[in-house]
Design a protein around this motif. Structure first.
Motif, PDB file in Angstrom:
ATOM      1  N   ALA A 222       7.588   4.011   4.379  1.00 28.93           N
ATOM      2  CA  ALA A 222       8.379   4.993   3.466  1.00 28.93           C
ATOM      3  C   ALA A 222       8.686   4.569   1.874  1.00 28.93           C
ATOM      4  O   ALA A 222       8.502   5.411   0.914  1.00 28.93           O
ATOM      5  CB  ALA A 222       9.696   5.280   4.182  1.00 28.93           C
ATOM      6  N   PRO A 223       8.972   3.238   1.625  1.00 29.08           N
ATOM      7  CA  PRO A 223       9.233   2.945   0.469  1.00 29.08           C
ATOM      8  C   PRO A 223       8.072   3.090  -0.604  1.00 29.08           C
ATOM      9  O   PRO A 223       8.045   3.593  -1.650  1.00 29.08           O
ATOM     10  CB  PRO A 223       9.601   1.613   0.338  1.00 29.08           C
ATOM     11  CG  PRO A 223       9.285   0.979   1.657  1.00 29.08           C
ATOM     12  CD  PRO A 223       9.102   2.273   2.685  1.00 29.08           C
ATOM     13  N   TYR A 224       6.881   2.812   0.001  1.00 30.36           N
ATOM     14  CA  TYR A 224       5.461   3.062  -0.797  1.00 30.36           C
ATOM     15  C   TYR A 224       5.393   4.491  -1.160  1.00 30.36           C
ATOM     16  O   TYR A 224       5.032   4.895  -2.236  1.00 30.36           O
ATOM     17  CB  TYR A 224       4.347   2.355  -0.014  1.00 30.36           C
ATOM     18  CG  TYR A 224       4.422   0.777   0.042  1.00 30.36           C
ATOM     19  CD1 TYR A 224       4.307  -0.009  -1.277  1.00 30.36           C
ATOM     20  CD2 TYR A 224       4.700   0.309   1.157  1.00 30.36           C
ATOM     21  CE1 TYR A 224       4.376  -1.173  -1.003  1.00 30.36           C
ATOM     22  CE2 TYR A 224       4.810  -1.098   1.296  1.00 30.36           C
ATOM     23  CZ  TYR A 224       4.619  -2.017   0.290  1.00 30.36           C
ATOM     24  OH  TYR A 224       4.964  -3.247   0.386  1.00 30.36           O
ATOM     25  N   VAL A 225       5.551   5.203  -0.335  1.00 27.93           N
ATOM     26  CA  VAL A 225       5.172   6.509  -0.382  1.00 27.93           C
ATOM     27  C   VAL A 225       6.401   7.405  -1.352  1.00 27.93           C
ATOM     28  O   VAL A 225       5.899   7.968  -2.503  1.00 27.93           O
ATOM     29  CB  VAL A 225       5.486   7.640   0.834  1.00 27.93           C
ATOM     30  CG1 VAL A 225       5.425   9.095   0.624  1.00 27.93           C
ATOM     31  CG2 VAL A 225       4.576   7.045   1.930  1.00 27.93           C
ATOM     32  N   MET A 226       7.439   6.854  -1.521  1.00 25.59           N
ATOM     33  CA  MET A 226       8.497   7.384  -2.517  1.00 25.59           C
ATOM     34  C   MET A 226       8.233   6.902  -3.718  1.00 25.59           C
ATOM     35  O   MET A 226       8.155   7.817  -4.724  1.00 25.59           O
ATOM     36  CB  MET A 226       9.920   6.698  -1.932  1.00 25.59           C
ATOM     37  CG  MET A 226      10.578   7.187  -0.685  1.00 25.59           C
ATOM     38  SD  MET A 226      12.015   6.227  -0.304  1.00 25.59           S
ATOM     39  CE  MET A 226      12.236   6.852   1.578  1.00 25.59           C
ATOM     40  N   TYR A 227       7.933   5.526  -3.881  1.00 32.39           N
ATOM     41  CA  TYR A 227       7.600   4.916  -5.177  1.00 32.39           C
ATOM     42  C   TYR A 227       6.394   5.635  -5.818  1.00 32.39           C
ATOM     43  O   TYR A 227       6.392   5.995  -7.002  1.00 32.39           O
ATOM     44  CB  TYR A 227       7.325   3.545  -5.218  1.00 32.39           C
ATOM     45  CG  TYR A 227       7.162   2.726  -6.465  1.00 32.39           C
ATOM     46  CD1 TYR A 227       8.117   2.279  -7.165  1.00 32.39           C
ATOM     47  CD2 TYR A 227       6.039   2.458  -7.011  1.00 32.39           C
ATOM     48  CE1 TYR A 227       8.207   1.596  -8.288  1.00 32.39           C
ATOM     49  CE2 TYR A 227       5.876   2.115  -8.168  1.00 32.39           C
ATOM     50  CZ  TYR A 227       7.157   1.279  -8.749  1.00 32.39           C
ATOM     51  OH  TYR A 227       6.886   0.841 -10.131  1.00 32.39           O
ATOM     52  N   ILE A 228       5.311   5.605  -5.065  1.00 37.69           N
ATOM     53  CA  ILE A 228       4.234   6.261  -5.765  1.00 37.69           C
ATOM     54  C   ILE A 228       4.225   7.734  -5.925  1.00 37.69           C
ATOM     55  O   ILE A 228       3.775   8.069  -6.989  1.00 37.69           O
ATOM     56  CB  ILE A 228       2.841   5.944  -4.477  1.00 37.69           C
ATOM     57  CG1 ILE A 228       2.751   4.599  -4.564  1.00 37.69           C
ATOM     58  CG2 ILE A 228       1.799   6.575  -5.222  1.00 37.69           C
ATOM     59  CD1 ILE A 228       1.533   4.272  -3.448  1.00 37.69           C
ATOM     60  N   ALA A 229       4.999   8.546  -4.980  1.00 37.93           N
ATOM     61  CA  ALA A 229       5.084   9.769  -5.220  1.00 37.93           C
ATOM     62  C   ALA A 229       5.820  10.141  -6.625  1.00 37.93           C
ATOM     63  O   ALA A 229       5.516  11.090  -7.558  1.00 37.93           O
ATOM     64  CB  ALA A 229       5.673  10.448  -4.134  1.00 37.93           C
ATOM     65  N   GLU A 232       3.844   9.231  -9.645  1.00 39.90           N
ATOM     66  CA  GLU A 232       2.649  10.108 -10.000  1.00 39.90           C
ATOM     67  C   GLU A 232       3.239  11.243 -11.046  1.00 39.90           C
ATOM     68  O   GLU A 232       2.453  11.741 -11.534  1.00 39.90           O
ATOM     69  CB  GLU A 232       2.122  10.676  -8.738  1.00 39.90           C
ATOM     70  CG  GLU A 232       1.294   9.565  -7.875  1.00 39.90           C
ATOM     71  CD  GLU A 232      -0.071   9.363  -8.796  1.00 39.90           C
ATOM     72  OE1 GLU A 232      -0.663  10.405  -9.287  1.00 39.90           O
ATOM     73  OE2 GLU A 232      -0.175   8.170  -9.102  1.00 39.90           O
ATOM     74  N   VAL A 233       4.502  11.674 -10.676  1.00 42.86           N
ATOM     75  CA  VAL A 233       5.006  12.989 -11.750  1.00 42.86           C
ATOM     76  C   VAL A 233       5.463  12.295 -12.624  1.00 42.86           C
ATOM     77  O   VAL A 233       6.518  12.825 -13.313  1.00 42.86           O
ATOM     78  CB  VAL A 233       5.776  13.732 -10.693  1.00 42.86           C
ATOM     79  CG1 VAL A 233       4.921  14.215  -9.836  1.00 42.86           C
ATOM     80  CG2 VAL A 233       7.007  13.249 -10.067  1.00 42.86           C
ATOM     81  N   HIS A 234       5.614  10.897 -13.128  1.00 41.52           N
ATOM     82  CA  HIS A 234       6.252  10.373 -14.358  1.00 41.52           C
ATOM     83  C   HIS A 234       7.724  10.353 -14.265  1.00 41.52           C
ATOM     84  O   HIS A 234       8.454  10.448 -15.407  1.00 41.52           O
ATOM     85  CB  HIS A 234       5.807  10.942 -15.546  1.00 41.52           C
ATOM     86  CG  HIS A 234       4.279  11.034 -15.585  1.00 41.52           C
ATOM     87  ND1 HIS A 234       3.757   9.886 -15.933  1.00 41.52           N
ATOM     88  CD2 HIS A 234       3.512  12.058 -15.627  1.00 41.52           C
ATOM     89  CE1 HIS A 234       2.579  10.143 -16.010  1.00 41.52           C
ATOM     90  NE2 HIS A 234       2.282  11.612 -15.864  1.00 41.52           N
ATOM     91  N   SER A 235       8.366  10.056 -13.098  1.00 41.54           N
ATOM     92  CA  SER A 235       9.735   9.986 -12.748  1.00 41.54           C
ATOM     93  C   SER A 235      10.119   8.532 -12.291  1.00 41.54           C
ATOM     94  O   SER A 235       9.159   7.701 -12.226  1.00 41.54           O
ATOM     95  CB  SER A 235      10.419  11.251 -11.762  1.00 41.54           C
ATOM     96  OG  SER A 235       9.657  10.811 -10.426  1.00 41.54           O
ATOM     97  N   SER A 236      11.200   8.085 -11.885  1.00 42.03           N
ATOM     98  CA  SER A 236      11.503   6.638 -11.652  1.00 42.03           C
ATOM     99  C   SER A 236      11.170   6.406 -10.207  1.00 42.03           C
ATOM    100  O   SER A 236      11.845   6.805  -9.201  1.00 42.03           O
ATOM    101  CB  SER A 236      12.998   6.437 -11.988  1.00 42.03           C
ATOM    102  OG  SER A 236      13.192   5.330 -11.690  1.00 42.03           O
ATOM    103  N   GLY A 237      10.161   5.605 -10.132  1.00 34.74           N
ATOM    104  CA  GLY A 237       9.948   5.099  -8.806  1.00 34.74           C
ATOM    105  C   GLY A 237      10.935   4.383  -8.070  1.00 34.74           C
ATOM    106  O   GLY A 237      11.177   4.359  -6.805  1.00 34.74           O
TER     107      GLY A 237
END
Length: 526
Positions: A222-229, A232-237
């Motif tokens: 879960a944390p990896y999916v949240m951070y990478i997603a 990818e859209v240039h918001s804060s992981g």
């Protein structure tokens, strides 16, 4: 890579031994790990370490932030939200600005943009170091809550500053309205993406037929999916992981089974132990690579610049701590604040001295590109920024890390009455939960109770507070009733935590763990 595998394996063993030594001599383990890494780097034949910043940001940072979000109390985070927010955002920004002006004035070749970049890198304190140190000394609950809450957010604010400063150095200009829009998207987008992905994981784990092993794996993913997603859209992981972690943490009893919660805790404790140990050891091991790129400035001058910036960081944090007290004392006349009392001069001093820096600062410095743009000139002062960052981390960890326990003992922090004493809370919970449980049995399961010796024994235990009793075989319908009773106790505890602000959530969580263990024992033995 494979030929160095024995070396990496030996690092894990070294971490375990050093943490054992740290616990024995009552020293925070990050201090020993950094110093040990530094000493190991001088051993002939030691493989040259290269810390890839992506390794820190993508591999290490998400699970460490996620675990911290699960461990923190949302009640505490909300109670101290103003001072946590000010330290995580306002103080980080003020620190970066102060470092920018000091670096521009005292360090040759440093523009304000480069100074702001350096400030963004070294401004966030490392929570792992502070929490490791606070294990050996007793501090008020409010202080540990503030430090934990600050640590969840300050990495995000410093990395946002880093991104803007890199643009300013590369382009030579700073367009404030574009920066404001970008900042807003990073915050709103990061929080929104984190909450959305957390909600999807929560619904998926609740609906799908997962078991404890699958649930544990999903909590790691879960944390990896949240951070990478989010990235990818240039918001804060960072904010995505923190917000998503907080949502899942506060709903853990709704979508995770008892077995998943118990086994997940064990897995996460081991995982975080290894990750924390590795990142601090890698800081020391990376020194040869950092010093090898130091050109155009003497080692003595570079160390002096590092100590100067360290002094600025410590001074700004202490002044900010006192400033927060002044602002709170003024604001209490106009708004509701968490505590209207004057904390005196000692508490802000200790809070200001807890600003140890860590691996996020080093990873941020290493993320500076070697060239201003592809095929362009070298990035100005990159190697010196790296070295100053290393000196800041080493100095704050060793000096503040070793002196903080002594300072806490000497200043004799006041005994705040934020919560009832642990003994009072324990007694009140035992008494009221027993009364509630007995009433629940009588109201909802009286017919089964009348013919079940097990439920009668449980009733008697709660009535007389006897903790040990002989094992009794129980039927399936009695087991169903008992599981329902345990779940009712769990619901009652969660309600009490929400309603009663005098209860320390750590004590509530201990009782919830006891219920989980009792439920697991019942399922395994019957």
């Amino acid at each position: 890579m494979i030929e160095d595998f024995p070396f990496y394996l030996s690092l894990i063993v070294t971490i375990v031994l050093l943490v054992m030594l740290a616990n024995k001599i009552k020293v925070a383990y990050p201090v020993l790990l950094v110093v040990a890494g530094l000493l190991i780097s001088f051993i002939p034949g030691t493989p040259r370490m290269h810390i890839d910043p992506e390794l820190i940001f993508v591999i290490f940072l998400p699970p460490l932030l996620y675990e911290a979000a699960w461990a923190i109390s949302w009640k505490e985070l909300w109670k101290w939200r103003r001072i946590i927010g000010s330290f995580a955002f306002v103080v980080v920004f003020l620190t970066a600005i102060t470092v920018a002006f000091v670096a521009n004035y005292f360090i040759p070749g440093f523009s304000l943009a480069l100074g702001f970049l350096l400030g963004g890198i070294v401004s966030p304190p490392d929570a792992v170091s502070a929490s490791a140190i606070l294990k050996f000394v007793k501090v008020p609950k409010r202080m540990s809550s503030i430090l934990e809450g600050e640590s969840l957010l300050n990495d995000a604010s410093s990395l946002i500053i880093l991104r803007f400063a890199l643009i300013a150095v590369a382009t030579g200009q700073f367009i404030w309205y574009e920066a404001a829009l970008s900042f807003s998207w990073m915050v709103i987008g990061g929080v929104g993406i984190g909450l959305l992905i957390a909600w999807l994981f929560m619904k998926g784990q609740k609906i799908l037929p997962t078991d404890a092993n699958m649930d544990t794996v999903l909590t790691i993913v879960a944390p990896y999916v949240m951070y990478i997603a989010a990235e990818e859209v240039h918001s804060s992981g960072v904010l995505a992981v923190v917000s998503g972690g907080l949502l899942l943490s506060n709903n853990r009893h709704r979508f995770l089974s008892t077995s998943s919660r118990l086994r997940g805790v064990n897995v996460w404790e081991s995982l975080v132990f290894v990750l924390n140990g590795l990142v601090f050891l890698l800081i020391g091991l990376d020194l040869p690579e950092i010093t090898s790129g130091l050109e155009g400035v003497s080692l003595t001058d570079a160390i002096g610049y590092g100590l100067l910036i360290t002094a600025v960081l410590v001074g700004v944090r202490i002044l900010s701590a006192y400033g927060a007290v002044v602002v709170t004392l003024i604001a209490r006349n106009y708004i509701n604040v968490a505590d209207t009392r004057n904390p005196g001069l000692r508490t802000p001093l200790v809070l200001g001295w807890t600003g140890m820096r860590g691996v996020v600062s080093l990873a941020a410095a290493l993320s500076i590109p070697t060239h201003l743009y592809e095929g362009g000139p070298d990035f100005p002062q990159r190697n010196l920024i790296l070295f100053i960052t290393f000196i800041v981390i080493l100095t704050t960890l060793v000096v503040q890390g070793l002196t903080l326990p002594y300072m806490i003992r000497k200043v004799n922090l006041p005994a705040y009455d934020d919560y009832l004493s642990e003994e009072e809370v324990e007694e009140q919970i035992r008494r009221e939960m027993a009364r509630h449980t007995i009433q629940y049995i009588m109201d909802n399961h009286n017919s089964v109770y009348e013919r079940s010796s097990f439920l009668q024994q449980v009733h008697e235990k709660w009535k007389t507070k006897i903790e040990e009793e002989p094992e009794v075989k129980i039927s399936s319908d009695v087991k169903t009733v008992y599981l329902d009773i345990l779940n009712e106790q769990r619901v009652w505890l969660l309600e009490q935590n929400h309603k009663n602000k005098d209860f320390d959530e750590d004590i509530i969580r201990r009782h919830l763990l006891k219920i989980d263990l009792e439920e697991e024992r019942l399922l395994l033995n019957h």
